[in-house]
Design a protein around this motif. Structure first.
Motif, short mmCIF file in Angstrom:
data_model
loop_
_atom_site.label_atom_id
_atom_site.label_comp_id
_atom_site.label_asym_id
_atom_site.label_seq_id
_atom_site.Cartn_x
_atom_site.Cartn_y
_atom_site.Cartn_z
N GLU A 112 49.30 32.80 -14.78
CA GLU A 112 49.49 33.99 -14.67
C GLU A 112 50.33 34.37 -13.49
O GLU A 112 50.34 33.67 -12.43
CB GLU A 112 48.36 34.88 -14.52
CG GLU A 112 48.10 36.23 -14.81
CD GLU A 112 46.52 36.62 -14.50
OE1 GLU A 112 46.39 37.54 -13.62
OE2 GLU A 112 45.75 36.19 -15.00
N SER A 113 51.10 35.46 -13.38
CA SER A 113 52.17 35.64 -12.09
C SER A 113 51.11 36.55 -11.30
O SER A 113 50.28 37.05 -11.42
CB SER A 113 53.15 36.75 -12.81
OG SER A 113 53.25 37.91 -12.18
N GLY A 114 51.62 35.97 -10.15
CA GLY A 114 50.99 36.74 -8.76
C GLY A 114 49.64 35.72 -8.31
O GLY A 114 48.89 36.06 -7.35
N PHE A 124 47.64 27.08 -13.01
CA PHE A 124 46.91 27.96 -11.84
C PHE A 124 45.82 28.63 -12.55
O PHE A 124 46.07 29.43 -13.59
CB PHE A 124 47.76 28.90 -11.19
CG PHE A 124 48.68 28.16 -10.19
CD1 PHE A 124 49.52 27.28 -10.55
CD2 PHE A 124 48.73 28.72 -8.95
CE1 PHE A 124 50.43 26.57 -9.67
CE2 PHE A 124 49.39 27.82 -7.86
CZ PHE A 124 50.05 26.95 -8.18
N ILE A 125 44.65 28.54 -12.08
CA ILE A 125 43.46 29.22 -12.66
C ILE A 125 42.85 30.51 -11.78
O ILE A 125 42.98 30.24 -10.55
CB ILE A 125 42.25 28.35 -13.12
CG1 ILE A 125 42.74 27.46 -13.86
CG2 ILE A 125 41.04 29.06 -13.28
CD1 ILE A 125 41.78 26.07 -14.25
N SER A 126 42.80 31.48 -12.23
CA SER A 126 42.56 32.54 -11.52
C SER A 126 41.02 32.45 -10.71
O SER A 126 40.15 32.11 -11.42
CB SER A 126 42.54 33.85 -12.34
OG SER A 126 41.98 34.96 -11.41
N ASP A 130 43.72 30.63 -20.66
CA ASP A 130 43.80 29.29 -20.19
C ASP A 130 43.28 28.09 -21.06
O ASP A 130 44.01 26.94 -21.07
CB ASP A 130 42.57 29.05 -18.95
CG ASP A 130 43.18 30.22 -17.78
OD1 ASP A 130 44.21 30.64 -17.67
OD2 ASP A 130 41.96 30.75 -17.41
N VAL A 131 42.51 28.36 -21.90
CA VAL A 131 41.94 27.25 -22.81
C VAL A 131 43.19 27.00 -23.94
O VAL A 131 43.42 25.99 -24.19
CB VAL A 131 40.74 27.73 -23.68
CG1 VAL A 131 40.13 26.76 -24.52
CG2 VAL A 131 39.68 27.65 -22.48
N GLU A 132 43.70 28.22 -24.43
CA GLU A 132 44.47 28.10 -25.49
C GLU A 132 45.79 27.32 -24.91
O GLU A 132 46.29 26.47 -25.52
CB GLU A 132 45.06 29.62 -25.94
CG GLU A 132 45.22 29.56 -27.30
CD GLU A 132 45.69 31.26 -27.51
OE1 GLU A 132 46.86 31.24 -27.95
OE2 GLU A 132 45.16 31.84 -27.06
N VAL A 163 47.50 19.16 -14.54
CA VAL A 163 46.45 19.19 -13.45
C VAL A 163 46.25 20.62 -13.01
O VAL A 163 46.92 21.34 -12.65
CB VAL A 163 47.49 18.52 -12.07
CG1 VAL A 163 46.64 18.55 -10.93
CG2 VAL A 163 47.85 17.10 -12.37
N PRO A 164 44.83 20.93 -13.35
CA PRO A 164 44.53 22.33 -13.15
C PRO A 164 44.37 22.58 -11.47
O PRO A 164 43.75 21.84 -10.73
CB PRO A 164 43.12 22.42 -13.87
CG PRO A 164 42.74 20.95 -14.02
CD PRO A 164 43.85 20.06 -13.83
N VAL A 165 44.51 23.77 -11.20
CA VAL A 165 44.40 24.19 -9.73
C VAL A 165 43.67 25.58 -9.60
O VAL A 165 43.86 26.32 -10.46
CB VAL A 165 45.65 24.35 -8.83
CG1 VAL A 165 46.34 22.87 -8.89
CG2 VAL A 165 46.69 25.15 -9.24
N LEU A 166 42.80 25.71 -8.81
CA LEU A 166 42.09 26.88 -8.60
C LEU A 166 42.71 27.89 -7.59
O LEU A 166 42.92 27.17 -6.46
CB LEU A 166 40.62 26.72 -8.15
CG LEU A 166 39.46 27.57 -7.92
CD1 LEU A 166 39.58 28.89 -9.31
CD2 LEU A 166 38.20 27.29 -7.71
N ALA A 167 43.45 28.79 -7.90
CA ALA A 167 44.49 29.47 -6.91
C ALA A 167 43.79 30.26 -5.93
O ALA A 167 42.50 30.63 -6.11
CB ALA A 167 45.29 30.22 -7.87
#
Ligand code: GDP
Length: 376
Positions: free
Chosen positions: A36-38, A143-145, A155-157, A169-173
């Motif tokens: 997501e942006s931001g 990027f995960i919110s 995110d899953v989709e 590579v998932p990151v927790l923003a």
């Protein structure tokens, strides 16, 4: 002593030869950032590579974002460190998740990745395979919110649509918006959901059994850090007398590179120091191979169908086995040869002198990048 020297043929220098060659050639790496942006994608990329990659970015207003489709942009920078050159390409997917209707917003990202594979496949099946430009995406930081309860359906989709095309590579923003206990809880939840939904994120390779204990410990910690909790900042602040990249709040300073504050350093080390080559290898050996196998299969199927049709119309009654055509079809080869002929016809008559000069220039540039300390 003399005996040992006699047995020494010299191939032990092979690693040095490879080293010299690859340093001369330089390295390239393509990193995609999605989400997501931001959520701090651009800020993190700038913090990771200490460059301002987004100088001319144009931020859209809310109205523009509602109708905006996912627009993919590419920024390339050449960085050099101790004589080693790296051509870094950042592929950004701005606007992702912004629109009111986000269904299938992963599609253009998936198409982009496929297009790069397609281009590479065409180039390597062509007659001229020298200097192929490789734009395949080696890694996608997703990027995960930090504000949701784990993964959102989007995110899953997204990850499921891409996990067989690219190393995710998932990151927790924006991890500074969470307490350490919340970070821990969210990481566990996200890891469970990744498992539950069958999302195949990038798997760190197993450690060799002969690695030392320190290395094994680091490797274990790295695996347990997923999703990396990250903080980005474009500003340098003063903390305990030192100037550091961080975020200044009324209640204190969050340091981007402090391992007690977030996993930024772990992520950077993984991307740059320890796993860059593995990410490239997995891209080439798994994701690109999958794409290539699919392509060849459908091309073969097409040829078989075509021959079957011809057989029915021309030679109905005869029943002989149709040989499978490996890889490129006859018509495809003919097309490539025609293209090559065209290319040769249109290019100006080569001046042999000019060609040598160009070549010399090229090799001169190459040798200037050699580190002086290489003794081989
Ligand atoms: P992008 O649209 O995903 O590229 O996000 P940006 O990098 O433009 O960041 C959006 C906003 O979030 C900016 O105001 C940044 O200063 C802020 N921001 C970026 N990274 C972080 C972070 O780690 N923590 C917090 N709290 N804010 C951040």
């Amino acid at each position: 002593m003399e005996e040992i020297d006699k047995e020494y043929v010299g191939f032990a220098t092979l690693p040095n030869q490879v080293h010299r060659k690859s340093v001369k050639k330089g390295f390239d790496f393509t990193l995609m950032v999605s989400g997501e942006s931001g959520l701090g994608k651009s800020t993190l990329v700038n913090s990771l590579f200490l460059t301002d990659l987004y100088k001319d970015r144009n931020l859209l207003n809310a109205e523009e974002r509602i109708t905006q489709t996912v627009e993919i942009t590419k920024h390339t920078v050449d960085i050099e460190e101790k004589g080693v050159k790296l051509k870094l390409t950042i592929v950004d997917t701005p606007g992702f998740g912004d629109a009111v209707n986000n269904t299938e917003c992963w599609k253009s990202v998936a198409d982009y990745i496929d297009q790069q594979f397609e281009q590479y496949f065409r180039d390597e099946s062509g007659l001229n395979r020298k200097n192929i430009q490789d734009n395949r995406v080696h890694c996608c930081l997703y990027f995960i919110s930090p504000f949701g309860h784990g993964l959102r359906p989007l995110d899953v989709e997204f990850m499921k649509a891409l996990h067989e095309k690219v190393n995710i590579v998932p990151v927790l923003a924006k991890a500074d918006t969470l307490t350490p206990a919340e970070v821990k809880k969210k990481k566990i939840k996200i890891r469970e959901e990744i498992e539950q939904y069958g999302i195949k994120i990038y798997q760190f390779p197993d450690c060799d059994s002969d690695e030392d204990e320190d290395f094994k410990q680091q490797d274990q910690e790295l695996k347990e850090s997923i999703p990396f909790a990250v903080i980005g900042s474009n500003t340098v602040v003063e903390a305990k007398g030192k100037r550091v990249r961080g975020r200044l709040y009324p209640w204190g300073i969050v340091e981007v590179e402090n391992p007690a504050h977030c996993d930024f350093v772990k992520l950077r080390n993984m991307l740059v120091r320890t796993h860059m080559q593995d990410l490239k290898d997995v891209t080439r050996e798994t994701h690109y191979e999958n794409y290539r196998a699919h392509c060849i299969q459908s091309m073969t199927r097409m040829v078989v169908k075509e021959r079957n049709r011809n057989k029915l119309t021309r030679e109905s009654g005869t029943d002989f086995p149709i040989p499978m055509v490996p890889g490129v079809t006859d018509t495809e080869t003919e097309k490539l040869i025609r293209e090559k002929d065209e290319e040769v016809r249109h290019s100006p008559c080569p001046d042999p002198h000019e060609q040598t000069q160009h070549h010399e220039q090229h090799s001169e540039r190459g040798s200037s990048s050699e580190p002086h300390s290489q003794g081989s």
